[in-house]
Each structure stands twice: as structure tokens, then as C-alpha cells.
Design an enzyme around this catalytic site. Structure first.
Site, PDB file in Angstrom:
ATOM      1  N   GLY A 180      28.649  66.173  -4.970  1.00  0.00           N
ATOM      2  CA  GLY A 180      27.786  67.059  -4.198  1.00  0.00           C
ATOM      3  C   GLY A 180      27.514  68.349  -4.934  1.00  0.00           C
ATOM      4  N   ILE A 181      26.848  69.250  -4.230  1.00  0.00           N
ATOM      5  CA  ILE A 181      26.472  70.524  -4.831  1.00  0.00           C
ATOM      6  C   ILE A 181      27.627  71.517  -4.698  1.00  0.00           C
ATOM      7  CG2 ILE A 181      25.380  71.427  -2.700  1.00  0.00           C
ATOM      8  CD1 ILE A 181      23.120  72.478  -4.566  1.00  0.00           C
ATOM      9  N   GLU A 211      23.309  61.473  -5.179  1.00  0.00           N
ATOM     10  CA  GLU A 211      22.096  62.157  -4.730  1.00  0.00           C
ATOM     11  C   GLU A 211      21.643  63.154  -5.788  1.00  0.00           C
ATOM     12  OE1 GLU A 211      22.898  64.375  -1.263  1.00  0.00           O
ATOM     13  OE2 GLU A 211      21.474  65.921  -1.832  1.00  0.00           O
ATOM     14  N   GLY A 267      23.198  65.400   1.256  1.00  0.00           N
ATOM     15  CA  GLY A 267      23.603  64.004   1.437  1.00  0.00           C
ATOM     16  C   GLY A 267      25.067  63.865   1.755  1.00  0.00           C
TER      17      GLY A 267
HETATM   18  N1  COA Z   1      33.283  82.104   5.650  1.00  0.00           N
HETATM   19  C1  COA Z   1      32.506  83.058   5.105  1.00  0.00           C
HETATM   20  N2  COA Z   1      31.895  82.936   3.890  1.00  0.00           N
HETATM   21  C2  COA Z   1      32.091  81.783   3.235  1.00  0.00           C
HETATM   22  C3  COA Z   1      32.883  80.738   3.741  1.00  0.00           C
HETATM   23  C4  COA Z   1      33.496  80.938   5.011  1.00  0.00           C
HETATM   24  N3  COA Z   1      34.240  79.998   5.569  1.00  0.00           N
HETATM   25  N4  COA Z   1      32.890  79.737   2.863  1.00  0.00           N
HETATM   26  C5  COA Z   1      32.137  80.113   1.832  1.00  0.00           C
HETATM   27  N5  COA Z   1      31.642  81.343   2.044  1.00  0.00           N
HETATM   28  C6  COA Z   1      30.796  82.111   1.163  1.00  0.00           C
HETATM   29  C7  COA Z   1      31.441  82.335  -0.188  1.00  0.00           C
HETATM   30  O1  COA Z   1      32.262  83.489  -0.164  1.00  0.00           O
HETATM   31  C8  COA Z   1      30.246  82.516  -1.082  1.00  0.00           C
HETATM   32  O2  COA Z   1      29.718  83.830  -0.881  1.00  0.00           O
HETATM   33  P1  COA Z   1      29.211  84.711  -2.132  1.00  0.00           P
HETATM   34  O3  COA Z   1      28.055  83.933  -2.677  1.00  0.00           O
HETATM   35  O4  COA Z   1      28.865  85.983  -1.479  1.00  0.00           O
HETATM   36  O5  COA Z   1      30.396  84.746  -3.054  1.00  0.00           O
HETATM   37  C9  COA Z   1      29.236  81.553  -0.486  1.00  0.00           C
HETATM   38  O6  COA Z   1      29.632  81.334   0.862  1.00  0.00           O
HETATM   39  C10 COA Z   1      29.202  80.206  -1.209  1.00  0.00           C
HETATM   40  O7  COA Z   1      30.502  79.658  -1.203  1.00  0.00           O
HETATM   41  P2  COA Z   1      31.040  78.737  -2.379  1.00  0.00           P
HETATM   42  O8  COA Z   1      32.301  78.125  -1.901  1.00  0.00           O
HETATM   43  O9  COA Z   1      31.028  79.440  -3.684  1.00  0.00           O
HETATM   44  O10 COA Z   1      29.843  77.673  -2.423  1.00  0.00           O
HETATM   45  P3  COA Z   1      29.562  76.462  -3.374  1.00  0.00           P
HETATM   46  O11 COA Z   1      28.486  76.834  -4.306  1.00  0.00           O
HETATM   47  O12 COA Z   1      30.808  75.856  -3.944  1.00  0.00           O
HETATM   48  O13 COA Z   1      28.922  75.449  -2.283  1.00  0.00           O
HETATM   49  C11 COA Z   1      28.721  74.612  -0.066  1.00  0.00           C
HETATM   50  C12 COA Z   1      29.670  75.051  -1.165  1.00  0.00           C
HETATM   51  C13 COA Z   1      29.517  74.028   1.073  1.00  0.00           C
HETATM   52  C14 COA Z   1      27.874  75.783   0.419  1.00  0.00           C
HETATM   53  C15 COA Z   1      27.806  73.503  -0.661  1.00  0.00           C
HETATM   54  O14 COA Z   1      28.609  72.474  -1.169  1.00  0.00           O
HETATM   55  C16 COA Z   1      26.868  72.907   0.390  1.00  0.00           C
HETATM   56  O15 COA Z   1      25.850  73.483   0.688  1.00  0.00           O
HETATM   57  N6  COA Z   1      27.233  71.724   0.904  1.00  0.00           N
HETATM   58  C17 COA Z   1      26.456  71.027   1.929  1.00  0.00           C
HETATM   59  C18 COA Z   1      25.560  69.961   1.342  1.00  0.00           C
HETATM   60  C19 COA Z   1      26.252  68.930   0.548  1.00  0.00           C
HETATM   61  O16 COA Z   1      27.450  68.828   0.448  1.00  0.00           O
HETATM   62  N7  COA Z   1      25.462  68.089  -0.044  1.00  0.00           N
HETATM   63  C20 COA Z   1      26.000  66.984  -0.832  1.00  0.00           C
HETATM   64  C21 COA Z   1      25.061  66.422  -1.757  1.00  0.00           C
HETATM   65  S1  COA Z   1      24.176  67.628  -2.771  1.00  0.00           S
END
Ligand code: COA
Length: 437
Positions: A222-223, A245, A343
Site C-alpha cells: 500500500g501507500i 494496486e 485498495g
Molecule cells: N492521529 C493524528 N495524526 C496522525 C495519526 C493519528 N492517529 N496518524 C498519522 N497521523 C499524521 C502523521 O503525524 C502525519 O502528519 P505529518 O504529515 O504532519 O507528519 C500524517 O498523519 C501522515 O502519517 P504517516 O504515518 O506518515 O502516513 P503515511 O504516509 O505512512 O501513510 C496512511 C499512512 C494510513 C495515511 C496511508 O497508508 C493511507 O492513506 N492509507 C489508506 C489507503 C491504503 O492503504 N491504500 C492501499 C493501497 S495504495
């Protein structure tokens, strides 16, 4: 029959003339991320500036630099924004407008998106960046097959922006010059996604998952930072397959290390297949004209009944928060949409149905400099994955398989995965809400 080069030149036009064909009131969609068509979207913004647009509804995912000219509060009377996966651009518009309502999010599983856009929303116009036409008259959609390959062929008007930096990709990724309405040319560098350097937590989480992945597994990443870290730690594995995906740069390292052969797959054997691709130039050069890589629409790649056809599917995704019953939020922060479901659920569901399949939700136990626990008593926002969906849950403190665990077993196992400073409070909350005695 007319030769392909004269058809090309008949359809070749300027971005201004191409977007002039868009009705003043209609539904428009455009390619995502690296496939955002910058010249066309900038010209559409100029049309709005000129007062030549009544109401256009924009349906899109991953609007980035190429879409920037459109994302302005001054356009809100004429443009309605319907993201299905949000980025910083959507969040900046929300900030400028002062309300999250300016992005009218459209929730939809990715595998269902092509049909939803086509049949229920009725997209009128689709615009996308493509690779140059080949000698047979085909453009490649390159990084974006996802919903693009469906819309590009079936909506009323298709406008392509030819960019020689867009890789040429096989699969259901090709569109013939006779099938497009207008062509513009604009050879700007493609949007890239830089890889973040691995942290100690990434390495620790990556190692836990790597141990579980058998040789011959079929992978989806995933992303986000953690799925990327896991991909990087699999270089010593053998005969891995890719059915994902989103294709990211880390997969190139796995290919180069000889870890990926795709020999053990039951479908798309010998090929790495994806629905969308976003990474560095190294990734785009890797997929360019590469017969071992193919892309297909997300209605195929993300369909759980397709995913399950490979054995030992391993899906790795990240989340925002999980509650003590195992309900997951992967897309909402502080009361509004942050990203989207993508996804995630499609692959968790497909992985469970796959013989030997496993899904992993991997994440740091805390966010915001350890101020916030990602393991919470109850979700406060929306539910991306119901509590029946997750299998393995992994943090830097360990991993647990939620399948077969009761409510109290889940609560206790998840508290073990939380950061130590939050565990007592989580235990108290679990008692308070009746999960444990
Ligand atoms: N409460 C408050 N803020 C939170 C948080 C929480 N529980 N969890 C994460 N954050 C904040 C982080 O601090 C970070 O903030 P910043 O940019 O100000 O530092 C931001 O959210 C992103 O968090 P991070 O853990 O670095 O994100 P990531 O790039 O590793 O992505 C998801 C994690 C969950 C956002 C991402 O995987 C997603 O969008 N998933 C849903 C879709 C998916 O899984 N698709 C799969 C196929 S592509």
C-alpha cells in the site's frame, strides 16, 4: 483507412482549444498523480477565470502539481471538487477556504470505482497524460490504468496530453489514436514520489513481516512509509510475485535483486501487474517498454475475486488508528478526510480468500512525536475496515493475528502493541467500555 499520422495531426490542437470543447456544465475526471495533465488543467483554470464555465464537477484521485492551477478558493462557485483519495492539494484548498466541505469526498472501494464513475456519475470528459503514439497508432496510459483505461474509452470526450516522459506500459494500457477526441503535446518532467529514508522503527516492523513472508508469495504494497520499508527488506526472498494496486520504486530494487520472478503466480504468470504507479524516475524508466510489467484497471487488479486466484497473497498496508475491537481508520484525521480507502480493504479481503494468504496492517504505535497513540479505545471517525477484516496487526512492539480472537483477546493483544506510556490508560478504557473484566 486513413493513416495514423494524419489522424494524429488532425486531432492535434492547443490546450486552450482542446478544453474549449468541455461543456460549461458537466462532469470531468482526470488522470491521477503522475498522469495529471498539467497543460489541460491549467487551460481549464483559464476558462474559469474567463467566466466561461458554469458548473463543472471534478471527480479525481491524487491531484498533485499538475492539477494545482484548479485548486483555488476563487473557483468554488464554478468548480466542485469530489476527491476519492486526497492529498496535500485538497488539504491546502480546505485551509484556504476555511471549511472541509469544499472537498465533497466520494467514498468508493477502488475496485468499484471505474463502474461507479462511468455508470452512476456519468463522466462526460476525461483528460490524461499519455506516452507518445507508437508506430501502430497506440498511446500508452503509462503510470495510470486504474480508472483511466475505462474512462478513456467510454466517456463522451477524451483529451490526451502527450508527454515523452510518460513510460510506455503493456497490459490494458494502450489506447488507439482513433479512440481519442483531441491531442495536445506537453513534455514536462513527470511527478515523482521520493522515498523517505528508513527509520529504526521501519526496519523493526519490516523485519517482523519479512519473517512471515514465504518464498513464492504474491505481494501487494500500500501507500506510505511502512509498506515501502517492508518491500525493501524482502531482497533475499525468492520467486516473489507482484499483483499490486500501486507500484512503487522499492519494487525495482526487488526486481534488480532477483527476488521477483512471478513464476509462482496462477494468473499473470511471469508478469508484475499493477493498477497505478507512482515513484521516482528510476521506476518510470524500469516500467518503460518492459515486457515483464503490465497494468490493468483497478476493477480487475483490486477485485478480491481476482486477487484470491494467486496463492500466498501478502498484502501490506498502513493505517491512521485502530481501536481495541479491531476497527480500523486509515483515512480520517481530526474529523475530516485525510487520504482515502484506496485498495486497502480490497486487498485484505482478497488476501484472506487466497490459499495461504495473509494481510498485514503495519504502523508506528504513535503519531505526532509520541503524543498520540494510534491504538485507541474506540474510533472517533469513520471505519475504513470493519473489525472482521484485519488479520495481522504490526507495530514496532510486536504483532498479533486478530482472526479468531474474541473482543477481550483483541483488546489485550492490541494493548501489548501500543507504546508503553499508553498501555495503562488503554487497559482502564477497555475495562470501562466492557471489553475486559
Ligand atoms: N492521529 C493524528 N495524526 C496522525 C495519526 C493519528 N492517529 N496518524 C498519522 N497521523 C499524521 C502523521 O503525524 C502525519 O502528519 P505529518 O504529515 O504532519 O507528519 C500524517 O498523519 C501522515 O502519517 P504517516 O504515518 O506518515 O502516513 P503515511 O504516509 O505512512 O501513510 C496512511 C499512512 C494510513 C495515511 C496511508 O497508508 C493511507 O492513506 N492509507 C489508506 C489507503 C491504503 O492503504 N491504500 C492501499 C493501497 S495504495
Amino acid at each position: 483507412m486513413q493513416d495514423i499520422y494524419s489522424i494524429y495531426h488532425q486531432k492535434l490542437t492547443t490546450p486552450e482549444e482542446a478544453v474549449a470543447k468541455i461543456p460549461r456544465k458537466c462532469n470531468v475526471s482526470f488522470g491521477l498523480g503522475p498522469s495529471n495533465p498539467p497543460a489541460l488543467l491549467a487551460s481549464l483554470a483559464e476558462r474559469v477565470d474567463a467566466g466561461d464555465v458554469d458548473k463543472i464537477d471534478l471527480y479525481y484521485q491524487i491531484a498533485k502539481d499538475g492539477a494545482k492551477p484548479l485548486f483555488k478558493a476563487k473557483y468554488l462557485d464554478h468548480l466542485r471538487f469530489h476527491a476519492n483519495f486526497m492529498t496535500d492539494l485538497d488539504r491546502e484548498l480546505i485551509q484556504e477556504a476555511g471549511t472541509s466541505s469544499v472537498i465533497d469526498f466520494m467514498p468508493c472501494y477502488l475496485w468499484q470505482l471505474p463502474r461507479v464513475l462511468l455508470e452512476f456519475i456519468n463522466i462526460d470528459v476525461f483528460m490524461i497524460t499519455v506516452s507518445p503514439m507508437d508506430k501502430h497508432g497506440y498511446f500508452s496510459l503509462g503510470t495510470s490504468c486504474d480508472y483511466a483505461s475505462t474512462l478513456v474509452r467510454q466517456c463522451k470526450t477524451t483529451i490526451v496530453e502527450v508527454n515523452e516522459n510518460m513510460p510506455r506500459v503493456f497490459g490494458e494500457n494502450l489506447i488507439h489514436v482513433s479512440e481519442v477526441d483531441s491531442i495536445v503535446e506537453n513534455h514536462t518532467p513527470l511527478l515523482e514520489l521520493e522515498e523517505r529514508p528508513l527509520s529504526a522503527k521501519d526496519v523493526s516492523i519490516g523485519a517482523k513481516i519479512t519473517e512471515m513472508v514465504p518464498d513464492g508469495a504474491c505481494l501487494q504494497f500500500g501507500i506510505g512509509g511502512i509498506p515501502n520499508a517492508v518491500a525493501k527488506s524482502l531482497t533475499n526472498h525468492k520467486d516473489l510475485g507482484i499483483h499490486t494496486e500501486m507500484l512503487t520504486t522499492s519494487v525495482v530494487d526487488l526486481h534488480e535483486a532477483g527476488a521477483i520472478t512471478n513464476h509462482k503466480k496462477n494468473i499473470h504468470r511471469f508478469k508484475s501487474v499493477f493498477a497505478l504507479c507512482w515513484g521516482t524516475r528510476k521506476l518510470y524508466d524500469f516500467i518503460d517498454d518492459n515486457p515483464s510489467v503490465e497494468s490493468y484497471p483497478c476493477s480487475h487488479i483490486n477485485d478480491p475475486s481476482v486477487i484470491q486466484r494467486n496463492d500466498n497473497v501478502v498484502s501490506v498496508n498502513s493505517i491512521i488508528e485502530i481501536d481495541l475491537m479491531g476497527q480500523v481508520n486509515s483515512e480520517y484525521i481530526a474529523g475530516h478526510e485525510f487520504s482515502g480507502v484506496g485498495g486497502q480493504r480490497d486487498f485484505m479481503s482478497g488476501a484472506f480468500r487466497s490459499k495461504g494468504g495473509m494481510s498485514f496492517l503495519a504502523f508506528y504505535s504513535t503519531a505526532k512525536n509520541d503524543q498520540v497513540s494510534k491504538i485507541v479505545p474506540r474510533l472517533t471517525g469513520i471505519v475504513t475496515d470493519s473489525r472482521m477484516e484485519p488479520m495481522w496487526v504490526v507495530t514496532e512492539y510486536g504483532m498479533t493475528n486478530l482472526k479468531g480472537k474474541t473482543n477481550s483477546e483483541r483488546a489485550l493483544a492490541l494493548i501489548e502493541l501500543a507504546a508503553p506510556q499508553f498501555r495503562q490508560d488503554l487497559l482502564n478504557q477497555a475495562k470501562k467500555i466492557g471489553l475486559i473484566r
